[in-house]
Design a protein around this motif. Structure first.
Motif, mmCIF file in Angstrom:
data_model
loop_
_atom_site.group_PDB
_atom_site.id
_atom_site.type_symbol
_atom_site.label_atom_id
_atom_site.label_comp_id
_atom_site.label_asym_id
_atom_site.label_seq_id
_atom_site.Cartn_x
_atom_site.Cartn_y
_atom_site.Cartn_z
ATOM 1 N N GLU A 76 0.834 -1.209 0.000
ATOM 2 C CA GLU A 76 0.000 0.000 0.000
ATOM 3 C C GLU A 76 0.869 1.259 0.000
ATOM 4 O OE1 GLU A 76 -3.606 2.344 0.227
ATOM 5 O OE2 GLU A 76 -2.893 0.529 -0.735
ATOM 6 N N LEU A 77 1.952 1.243 0.743
ATOM 7 C CA LEU A 77 2.849 2.406 0.764
ATOM 8 C C LEU A 77 3.474 2.630 -0.609
ATOM 9 C CD1 LEU A 77 4.620 1.967 4.214
ATOM 10 C CD2 LEU A 77 2.757 3.516 3.611
ATOM 11 N N ARG A 78 3.866 1.566 -1.273
ATOM 12 C CA ARG A 78 4.429 1.712 -2.627
ATOM 13 C C ARG A 78 3.411 2.354 -3.566
ATOM 14 N NH1 ARG A 78 6.326 -3.749 -1.318
ATOM 15 N NH2 ARG A 78 8.561 -3.624 -0.895
ATOM 16 N N ARG A 79 2.158 1.910 -3.476
ATOM 17 C CA ARG A 79 1.103 2.465 -4.323
ATOM 18 C C ARG A 79 0.895 3.953 -4.048
ATOM 19 N NH1 ARG A 79 -3.822 4.189 -4.211
ATOM 20 N NH2 ARG A 79 -4.081 3.844 -1.988
ATOM 21 N N VAL A 80 0.794 4.317 -2.777
ATOM 22 C CA VAL A 80 0.534 5.716 -2.413
ATOM 23 C C VAL A 80 1.730 6.597 -2.782
ATOM 24 C CG1 VAL A 80 0.087 7.294 -0.487
ATOM 25 C CG2 VAL A 80 -1.127 5.112 -0.619
ATOM 26 N N LEU A 81 2.942 6.128 -2.546
ATOM 27 C CA LEU A 81 4.126 6.934 -2.894
ATOM 28 C C LEU A 81 4.196 7.180 -4.399
ATOM 29 C CD1 LEU A 81 6.863 5.421 -0.537
ATOM 30 C CD2 LEU A 81 5.621 7.577 -0.266
ATOM 31 N N ALA A 82 3.886 6.172 -5.205
ATOM 32 C CA ALA A 82 3.891 6.348 -6.665
ATOM 33 C C ALA A 82 2.834 7.372 -7.081
ATOM 34 C CB ALA A 82 3.647 5.014 -7.363
ATOM 35 N N GLN A 83 1.668 7.277 -6.482
ATOM 36 C CA GLN A 83 0.583 8.229 -6.752
ATOM 37 C C GLN A 83 0.999 9.648 -6.378
ATOM 38 O OE1 GLN A 83 -3.456 6.845 -5.624
ATOM 39 N NE2 GLN A 83 -3.408 8.555 -4.191
ATOM 40 N N MET A 84 1.646 9.792 -5.236
ATOM 41 C CA MET A 84 2.087 11.112 -4.772
ATOM 42 C C MET A 84 3.168 11.682 -5.688
ATOM 43 S SD MET A 84 2.142 10.640 -0.637
ATOM 44 C CE MET A 84 2.391 12.397 -0.286
ATOM 45 N N ARG A 85 4.099 10.834 -6.107
ATOM 46 C CA ARG A 85 5.159 11.308 -7.005
ATOM 47 C C ARG A 85 4.588 11.771 -8.337
ATOM 48 N NH1 ARG A 85 8.004 6.965 -5.546
ATOM 49 N NH2 ARG A 85 9.348 7.372 -3.815
ATOM 50 N N GLN A 86 3.594 11.055 -8.831
ATOM 51 C CA GLN A 86 2.964 11.457 -10.086
ATOM 52 C C GLN A 86 2.282 12.820 -9.922
ATOM 53 O OE1 GLN A 86 0.284 8.638 -11.874
ATOM 54 N NE2 GLN A 86 -0.462 10.120 -13.354
ATOM 55 N N ALA A 87 1.540 13.008 -8.842
ATOM 56 C CA ALA A 87 0.873 14.293 -8.596
ATOM 57 C C ALA A 87 1.904 15.400 -8.426
ATOM 58 C CB ALA A 87 -0.022 14.194 -7.361
ATOM 59 N N GLU B 170 3.258 16.323 -11.892
ATOM 60 C CA GLU B 170 2.269 17.096 -12.643
ATOM 61 C C GLU B 170 2.170 18.519 -12.107
ATOM 62 O OE1 GLU B 170 -1.479 15.003 -12.761
ATOM 63 O OE2 GLU B 170 -0.504 13.169 -13.476
ATOM 64 N N LEU B 171 2.237 18.658 -10.794
ATOM 65 C CA LEU B 171 2.188 19.986 -10.182
ATOM 66 C C LEU B 171 3.398 20.818 -10.591
ATOM 67 C CD1 LEU B 171 0.692 21.878 -8.261
ATOM 68 C CD2 LEU B 171 1.939 20.814 -6.377
ATOM 69 N N LYS B 172 4.557 20.211 -10.615
ATOM 70 C CA LYS B 172 5.776 20.914 -11.025
ATOM 71 C C LYS B 172 5.650 21.406 -12.472
ATOM 72 C CE LYS B 172 10.771 20.361 -11.189
ATOM 73 N NZ LYS B 172 11.894 19.464 -10.974
ATOM 74 N N ASP B 173 5.127 20.556 -13.353
ATOM 75 C CA ASP B 173 4.916 20.951 -14.745
ATOM 76 C C ASP B 173 3.946 22.128 -14.843
ATOM 77 O OD1 ASP B 173 6.616 18.929 -15.523
ATOM 78 O OD2 ASP B 173 5.012 17.556 -16.130
ATOM 79 N N LEU B 174 2.861 22.058 -14.079
ATOM 80 C CA LEU B 174 1.887 23.161 -14.078
ATOM 81 C C LEU B 174 2.516 24.461 -13.603
ATOM 82 C CD1 LEU B 174 -1.356 21.566 -12.596
ATOM 83 C CD2 LEU B 174 -1.048 22.492 -14.879
ATOM 84 N N ALA C 71 -3.870 22.936 -10.353
ATOM 85 C CA ALA C 71 -2.847 22.953 -9.305
ATOM 86 C C ALA C 71 -3.487 22.788 -7.926
ATOM 87 C CB ALA C 71 -2.030 24.238 -9.369
ATOM 88 N N ARG C 72 -4.614 23.462 -7.684
ATOM 89 C CA ARG C 72 -5.313 23.306 -6.400
ATOM 90 C C ARG C 72 -5.769 21.856 -6.212
ATOM 91 N NH1 ARG C 72 -6.858 28.610 -7.328
ATOM 92 N NH2 ARG C 72 -8.662 28.051 -8.589
ATOM 93 N N PHE C 73 -6.260 21.251 -7.281
ATOM 94 C CA PHE C 73 -6.690 19.856 -7.207
ATOM 95 C C PHE C 73 -5.507 18.952 -6.841
ATOM 96 C CE2 PHE C 73 -7.014 15.704 -9.241
ATOM 97 C CZ PHE C 73 -8.152 15.208 -8.625
ATOM 98 N N LEU C 74 -4.366 19.129 -7.506
ATOM 99 C CA LEU C 74 -3.193 18.291 -7.243
ATOM 100 C C LEU C 74 -2.674 18.494 -5.820
ATOM 101 C CD1 LEU C 74 -1.388 18.653 -10.676
ATOM 102 C CD2 LEU C 74 -2.424 16.560 -9.750
ATOM 103 N N LEU C 75 -2.672 19.742 -5.357
ATOM 104 C CA LEU C 75 -2.257 19.998 -3.967
ATOM 105 C C LEU C 75 -3.198 19.305 -2.990
ATOM 106 C CD1 LEU C 75 -1.191 23.752 -4.032
ATOM 107 C CD2 LEU C 75 0.244 21.795 -3.427
ATOM 108 N N GLY C 76 -4.484 19.378 -3.262
ATOM 109 C CA GLY C 76 -5.459 18.701 -2.409
ATOM 110 C C GLY C 76 -5.246 17.198 -2.395
#
Length: 140
Positions: free
Chosen positions: A17-28, A31-35, A54-59
């Motif tokens: 579960e931690l691997r899944r959440v960390l991958a999800q967080m890194r992707q967000a 994407e936030l950095k690109d924005l 950006a607000r959505f990704l931060l949330g």
């Protein structure tokens, strides 16, 4: 002191579960950095759309941090994939320390320490959660 004290086995069981959440967080985060790189040049509706995204990704990132906290773990560094689990080693409260890429939780460090203070867990680490008042352990 902590809402949850982990055994090594409990910490290991959370790793998928931690691997899944960390991958999800890194992707967000990516994407936030690109924005954020595109935001200074954007105008009008395009700027408004980027700001909303950006607000959505931060949330989403904040929700993931709260989720990890609800599991009882501490995200120490997203980029390095460092996660700590409160535990007991030899009667002392410590953090079990896991870095993404490691197959299992195999290190710990003092509460006041960090990654540089990691020590390997022994072959049979005495990791027992603090008994609750009135609780009896098997064989006790």
């Amino acid at each position: 002191m902590f809402a949850r004290i982990f055994t090594k086995e409990e910490a290991d069981a959370l790793l998928p579960e931690l691997r899944r959440v960390l991958a999800q967080m890194r992707q967000a985060k990516g994407e936030l950095k690109d924005l954020q790189a595109r935001l200074p040049e954007a105008r009008g509706l395009e700027r408004r759309r980027l700001e909303e995204e950006a607000r959505f990704l931060l949330g989403a990132l904040e929700a993931d941090v709260r989720y990890l906290a609800s599991l009882g773990v501490f995200l120490k560094d997203l980029d390095q994939g460092l996660v700590d689990f409160p535990a007991r080693v030899g009667g002392e409260v410590v953090f079990l320390c896991w870095q993404e890429g490691e197959p299992e939780v195999a290190h710990y460090h003092p509460l006041a320490g960090g990654f540089k203070d990691r020590r390997p867990l022994g072959p049979n680490p005495p990791l027992l959660p603090e008994p609750r008042p009135g609780e009896r352990r098997p064989g006790a």
